[in-house]
Design an enzyme around this catalytic site. Structure first.
Site, mmCIF file in Angstrom:
data_model
loop_
_atom_site.group_PDB
_atom_site.id
_atom_site.type_symbol
_atom_site.label_atom_id
_atom_site.label_comp_id
_atom_site.label_asym_id
_atom_site.label_seq_id
_atom_site.Cartn_x
_atom_site.Cartn_y
_atom_site.Cartn_z
ATOM 1 N N ASP A 246 0.857 -1.187 0.000
ATOM 2 C CA ASP A 246 0.000 0.000 0.000
ATOM 3 C C ASP A 246 0.889 1.231 0.000
ATOM 4 O OD1 ASP A 246 -2.539 -1.366 0.239
ATOM 5 O OD2 ASP A 246 -1.857 -1.931 2.240
ATOM 6 N N GLU B 134 -13.910 -5.368 -1.506
ATOM 7 C CA GLU B 134 -13.643 -5.169 -0.074
ATOM 8 C C GLU B 134 -14.923 -5.538 0.666
ATOM 9 O OE1 GLU B 134 -11.031 -1.123 -1.026
ATOM 10 O OE2 GLU B 134 -12.962 -0.984 -0.038
#
Lengths: 211, 278
Positions: free
Chosen positions: B11, B130
């Site tokens: 990330d 997600e």
């Protein structure tokens, strides 16, 4: 061949616009060769080795390659048999006669045979994404040492079916059967897998092809 | 036996490798290139780069990272965060990304999946789902866990598949960053009911948990962040611009801990348990 001679080989990577040019470009540079990008409006293909990389759909790839009649110049480059071409993934598929991806599309027709969607038992996952082994199909001496016991990276939903199985250089097992994972027809080479994305094994294969 | 890909997930925010818990509370871990290069050399099957704040800020800044990364990393690089249209996809691919992942913009208009997979091939277009569990009900989120969307994850996965996505990265937000193991029932449900490959993400805390999710579900790979990153943090010096939460990094540097290469160790562990990995 001495190192000096090797570095003089003129290598070009054909830009079909949908391609990921960067990775193959970097891989060749990393090996130590000079390499340039070949646009489809290039008039004279003054190269020793052309690479036709490929990401994208068959129809889009063919559309871009036929722009400015580039396909004709490419065929003129290949047919005398002195200069080499390496098609990668979609680039390998474009060398064949046609494909039925989305709709029936004519290819470059340099290798007899068709490109078809994977047909498998129901449970097999398509696209075939990931690392897989290759099995030598004939006496492909110059693939040999860099291929045995190595895994290569595949990303595809369609497979090449050469009319003459002798041109199939390696086969790979997926689902419940083997498919043709690379071809060699004299000066025409194609890999369904991405050597430029296959870690050290892929770099070694490129090295041996460019020698 | 099916082949399993092990994918380090990096990330990125402000040019730094970051990591959060449940996609929140981001802390700086180091220079993403150093981590990515180490993962390549340790046998990673792919690198997954995600720009965590791209959708929030309406940007996509990863392209320069990608072009720098692919100069000396010869495995596939998948990139996501803030991909909104064909132009974004083209920019990422021409920067050297091999595959693109899309979440938020597909929730806004699923046709982006159809359009981009038609042009670049479905194997280039990956979807992130997600999933968040609220009162025993599974829902999906967008903007990296920020907005909850009232859609059933399996129905959504089937729809993405129907529109041409080539792969699904399934992030379990409730498990993400906690290192307490995966949400096996959820991963099982999704991976057994769709045809495209499913990559499980969220919860890898130890090797046994990774083995468990591989054995009990039909996934094609595992995306791992914390388990790999935290092992490597002590290895690298980090001097760059100090934007963000540096508390953790400073603490580790002062402790003088030895680093561990968990990627290499995990692969050996999986091999010894008869899992087909590279």
């Amino acid at each position: 061949m001495s190192d000096k001679k090797i570095s003089k080989i003129k290598i070009g990577i054909i830009n079909l616009k949908t391609n990921n040019l960067y990775s193959i470009y970097n891989a060749i540079k990393n090996i130590g060769y000079n390499v340039s990008i070949v646009e489809t409006n290039t008039k004279y293909l003054n190269y020793d080795f052309l690479i036709l990389p490929g990401v994208g759909s068959y129809a889009k790839g063919m559309k871009n390659i036929t722009e400015n009649n580039f396909n004709k110049r490419l065929i003129d480059f290949i047919l005398p048999g002195e200069k080499k071409i390496l098609g990668i993934c979609l680039g390998m598929q474009l060398l064949f006669e046609n494909s039925n991806e989305f709709k029936m599309t004519k290819g470059l027709g340099l290798i007899k045979g068709k490109v078809k969607k994977f047909k498998f038992i129901q449970k097999t996952i398509i696209p075939h994404i990931g690392w897989n082994s290759v099995v030598l199909n004939n006496k492909m001496n110059y693939f040999k040492s860099s291929l045995i016991n190595k895994k290569f990276y595949f990303v595809h939903s369609y497979v090449c079916e050469p009319a003459d199985i002798n041109y199939c250089g390696t086969k790979t097992f997926y689902g419940n059967k083997y498919f043709c994972s690379s071809i060699i027809q004299k000066n025409i080479i194609g890999t369904q897998f991405h050597p430029e994305k296959s870690g050290k094994a892929g770099i070694n294969l490129l090295k041996s092809l460019l020698k | 036996m099916r082949f399993i890909r092990i994918i380090p997930k990096l990330d990125i925010k402000n040019g730094q490798l970051i990591k959060g818990i449940n996609l929140e509370g981001l802390r700086v871990l180091g220079n993403p290139f150093e981590f990515a290069k180490n993962y390549y050399e340790s046998g990673a099957d792919e690198i997954l780069y995600l720009d965590n704040v791209a959708t929030l800020y309406g940007t996509n800044n990863l392209s320069k990272f990608v072009s720098k990364t692919v100069k000396n990393i010869f495995i596939p690089v998948t990139v996501g965060g803030g991909i909104r249209n064909i132009k974004d996809v083209e920019m990422m691919l021409s920067s050297g990304a091999d595959r693109i992942c899309i979440n938020s913009s597909a929730i806004d208009d699923i046709n982006i999946i159809k359009k981009t997979s038609r042009i670049y091939g479905s194997s280039t277009i990956c979807s992130i789902i997600e999933v968040v569990k609220i009162k025993n009900k599974y829902l999906i989120t967008k903007s990296n866990g920020r907005d909850i969307v009232n859609k059933d994850p399996l129905e959504w996965a089937k729809k993405l598949e129907q529109f041409g996505t080539g792969e699904i990265i399934l992030t379990c937000v409730n498990h993400e960053g906690l290192r307490n193991g995966f949400d096996i029932p959820l991963i099982n449900k999704i991976s057994r009911n769709i045809k495209v490959p499913v990559i499980a993400h969220g919860g890898a805390g130890n090797f046994q948990q990774v083995l468990e999710v591989i054995k009990k579900t039909k996934i094609s790979g595992v995306a791992i962040a914390s388990l790999f990153h935290y092992g490597l943090v002590p290895k690298f010096k980090f001097k760059k611009n100090r934007i963000g939460n540096f508390n953790y990094l400073d603490r580790v540097k002062n402790l003088n801990i030895k680093h561990t290469n968990n990627l290499k160790k995990l692969k050996l562990f999986l091999k010894s348990n008869n899992i087909n990995v590279r």
